[in-house]
Enzyme design. Structure first.
Site, PDB file in Angstrom:
ATOM      1  N   SER A   6      56.239  31.717  44.193  1.00  0.00           N
ATOM      2  CA  SER A   6      56.031  33.142  44.454  1.00  0.00           C
ATOM      3  C   SER A   6      55.888  33.465  45.930  1.00  0.00           C
ATOM      4  O   SER A   6      56.054  34.622  46.331  1.00  0.00           O
ATOM      5  CB  SER A   6      54.797  33.648  43.699  1.00  0.00           C
ATOM      6  OG  SER A   6      53.653  32.918  44.084  1.00  0.00           O
TER       7      SER A   6
ATOM      8  N   ASP B 192      46.593  40.289  45.822  1.00  0.00           N
ATOM      9  CA  ASP B 192      46.269  40.410  44.401  1.00  0.00           C
ATOM     10  C   ASP B 192      45.427  39.264  43.854  1.00  0.00           C
ATOM     11  O   ASP B 192      45.353  39.056  42.647  1.00  0.00           O
ATOM     12  CB  ASP B 192      47.568  40.509  43.588  1.00  0.00           C
ATOM     13  CG  ASP B 192      48.476  39.294  43.786  1.00  0.00           C
ATOM     14  OD1 ASP B 192      48.075  38.362  44.513  1.00  0.00           O
ATOM     15  OD2 ASP B 192      49.580  39.282  43.219  1.00  0.00           O
TER      16      ASP B 192
ATOM     17  N   HIS C 111      48.315  36.089  46.124  1.00  0.00           N
ATOM     18  CA  HIS C 111      49.345  36.230  47.146  1.00  0.00           C
ATOM     19  C   HIS C 111      48.831  37.030  48.345  1.00  0.00           C
ATOM     20  O   HIS C 111      47.858  37.773  48.224  1.00  0.00           O
ATOM     21  CB  HIS C 111      50.575  36.910  46.536  1.00  0.00           C
ATOM     22  CG  HIS C 111      51.029  36.274  45.261  1.00  0.00           C
ATOM     23  ND1 HIS C 111      50.714  36.787  44.018  1.00  0.00           N
ATOM     24  CD2 HIS C 111      51.737  35.148  45.039  1.00  0.00           C
ATOM     25  CE1 HIS C 111      51.222  35.997  43.078  1.00  0.00           C
ATOM     26  NE2 HIS C 111      51.838  34.992  43.675  1.00  0.00           N
TER      27      HIS C 111
END
Length: 381
Positions: free
Chosen positions: A38, A343, A346
């Site tokens: 990610s 969040d 990240h």
């Protein structure tokens, strides 16, 4: 305002003009092929699994969710910008006639280096991503042999050898293991993780890849998700409030990853391997956040629960759920440029931009290029 400090700092971001030198990074690449999780996923997990990202994801730059787990741009987006290349399209995104002429992104959120298991967030482990690249390259060459009408969408044949191969993966191998393994077991698994990574690198080399840019793993122990789960005992936290064991595992993985890149450089003298110390850059940012215009080094901008972490594993950024009998929403903060973390897992666009400004100094790379490269001030970011 923190955002004003941030803007003034980055308006004079150094943009590197790098000349081709043996065994050093050269930002003159015609294309980039990226592999990862990610930290550099520009839409593969969302497209591949039909996942959904809700606002306020993407609110800063794209003005809507963009397939990135972020309020805006990722490190790879800023690096592509520094190379005067367009943002990388996700390999699995088929809608909108995406162009892959300047490269392709195979990174998918939740991916690991080791093969995925039934409980994995992403089935697109490193080995699968490498296999996807092989499929991509084969298909490109098949099209080129038949017709030229797709040439504006696909990379010329020589781009595969001249392009830059970027890697940012391994974080999930460690983070996931803490839920089921002891600390000693996790440390013992690192050689097998890196063996799998080495195999993928060698397979890419056999397919003419010659320029390798490898990010190490950031400080896992400083993510709100891990502090919330594993940091209840204050004795397990370091001076920054990060989980010590997670960061120790990250450091050991990085130490062995750096050794591996040196070994590979010795084995393949016709290739260039650059190892980038993301851990140190991010840890320094968290330790000295106020110096760089941030106000919240640990607490998530988009989450639920309020201080000190604003993170609840039961509800992700943008979601609305019923918790304890009440309907709640994980909302974004008023100004994400004041936050390092987006969040709980990240980083914010502002933090990613800071990280890239440090990467481009060359001081955090092995081999370093800071002392050999000319700099040019340019209003790039």
């Amino acid at each position: 305002m923190a955002s004003n400090t941030w803007t003034s700092f980055h308006i004079l971001t150094l943009f590197l003009i790098l000349f081709p030198l043996s065994n050093s990074i050269d930002f003159n690449y015609p294309a980039v092929f990226n592999f990862g999780d990610s930290n550099s996923d520009t839409g593969n997990l969302v497209a591949g699994l039909g996942e959904r990202l809700d606002p306020p994801n993407g609110q800063i730059y794209f003005k809507k969710p963009s397939g990135r787990f972020c309020d805006g741009r990722l490190i790879i987006d800023f690096l592509m910008d520094a190379m005067d290349l367009p943002f990388l399209n996700a390999y699995l995104e088929a809608i909108g006639a995406p162009s892959f002429r300047k490269g392709c992104n195979f990174a998918a959120a939740g991916s690991t280096i080791l093969p995925a298991t039934a409980s994995s967030v992403s089935p697109f482990s490193f080995g699968i991503q490498v296999a996807q690249f092989f499929r991509f390259k084969t298909r490109v060459q098949e099209l080129q042999a038949k017709t030229s009408k797709y040439d504006k969408y696909i990379p010329p044949r020589d781009f595969f050898q001249k392009g830059l191969y970027m890697f940012d993966i391994g974080q999930n191998d460690l983070a996931g293991a803490f839920y089921s393994k002891t600390f000693d077991q996790i440390l013992a698994s690192i050689p097998s993780i890196l063996l799998e990574f080495e195999d993928g690198i060698k397979r890419l080399y056999d397919q003419q890849a010659r320029n390798f840019w490898i990010h190490n793993t950031g400080p896992l122990g400083c993510l709100p998700q891990n502090i919330a789960k594993f940091g209840n005992d204050p004795s397990k936290l370091d001076e920054l409030g990060c989980v010590s064991t997670h960061n120790q595992a990250s450091r050991l993985l990085n130490l062995q990853l750096n050794a591996l890149t040196k070994k590979l450089q010795g084995q393949y003298p016709d290739a260039n391997f650059t190892y980038v110390d993301i851990f140190t850059i991010k840890y320094n940012l968290i330790a000295n956040y106020s110096r760089y215009g941030f106000e919240e080094p640990i607490m998530a901008c988009c989450g639920y629960g309020g201080p000190p972490l604003n993170y609840d594993s039961r509800i992700t950024c943008g979601q609305t759920k019923v918790l304890n009998g009440s309907s709640v929403t994980a909302k974004g903060c008023n100004d994400s440029t004041e936050y390092v973390n987006w969040d709980g897992i990240h980083y914010t666009e502002a933090a990613n931009q800071y990280v890239v400004s440090q990467i481009l100094t060359g001081k955090y790379s092995d081999p370093s290029f800071s002392d050999r490269m000319p700099f040019l001030l340019k209003l790039k970011f």
